[in-house]
Design an enzyme around this catalytic site. Structure first.
Site, mmCIF file in Angstrom:
data_model
loop_
_atom_site.group_PDB
_atom_site.id
_atom_site.type_symbol
_atom_site.label_atom_id
_atom_site.label_comp_id
_atom_site.label_asym_id
_atom_site.label_seq_id
_atom_site.Cartn_x
_atom_site.Cartn_y
_atom_site.Cartn_z
ATOM 1 N N GLU A 20 0.799 -1.228 0.000
ATOM 2 C CA GLU A 20 0.000 0.000 0.000
ATOM 3 C C GLU A 20 0.831 1.277 0.000
ATOM 4 O OE1 GLU A 20 -3.065 0.409 -0.574
ATOM 5 O OE2 GLU A 20 -3.961 -1.535 -0.180
ATOM 6 N N ASP A 39 -6.966 8.213 -5.161
ATOM 7 C CA ASP A 39 -7.024 6.826 -5.592
ATOM 8 C C ASP A 39 -8.478 6.506 -5.931
ATOM 9 O OD1 ASP A 39 -6.261 4.044 -5.909
ATOM 10 O OD2 ASP A 39 -7.157 3.687 -3.944
#
EC number: 3.2.1.17
Length: 136
Positions: free
Chosen positions: A29, A41
């Protein structure tokens, strides 16, 4: 609850997701398990070590002072992941292993059963030390 340090400076919260699995998810991540702040995102902000979105933070019980500061604190953000899995992985009968948890983290509620989260699991498996991670 006591935290477990898997690498120097990384104190993950305990829970159903193994420390090794949390480390692998964190590395994927945030590009090496770092507090990288927030970035866009898929149309909304994702923040911190585990790239946690605000609805995810709300679903995990709003630990810490606020969403962004929790996301950038390793213990708070890993506690959020643990609480999210306690809430959703069991409810949706996800496999209670690293693959199930990683795919649920990536895909949201019931994400562990979605084919769109398979790519995430494949990427996690390519991280050095993460291939074949199950529980340990």
């Amino acid at each position: 609850m006591e935290t477990v340090s898997v690498e120097e400076g990384l104190d993950f919260a305990p829970g159903m997701v193994s420390q090794k699995c949390l480390l692998c998810m964190c590395k994927l991540e945030s590009g090496g398990c770092k507090p990288i702040g927030c970035r866009m995102d898929v149309g909304s902000l994702s923040c911190g070590y585990f790239q946690i979105k605000q609805p995810y933070w709300i679903d995990c019980g709003k630990p810490g002072k606020d969403w962004k500061s929790c996301s950038n604190d390793i213990n708070c953000s890993s506690k959020c992941v643990q609480q999210y899995m306690k809430r959703y992985a069991t409810h949706y009968r996800c496999p209670l292993n690293c693959e199930g948890f990683a795919r649920e983290h990536n895909g949201g509620p019931n994400g562990c059963h979605s084919s769109r989260t398979l790519k995430y699991w494949e990427l996690l498996q390519k991280i050095p030390g993460c291939k074949g991670v199950k529980f340990s």
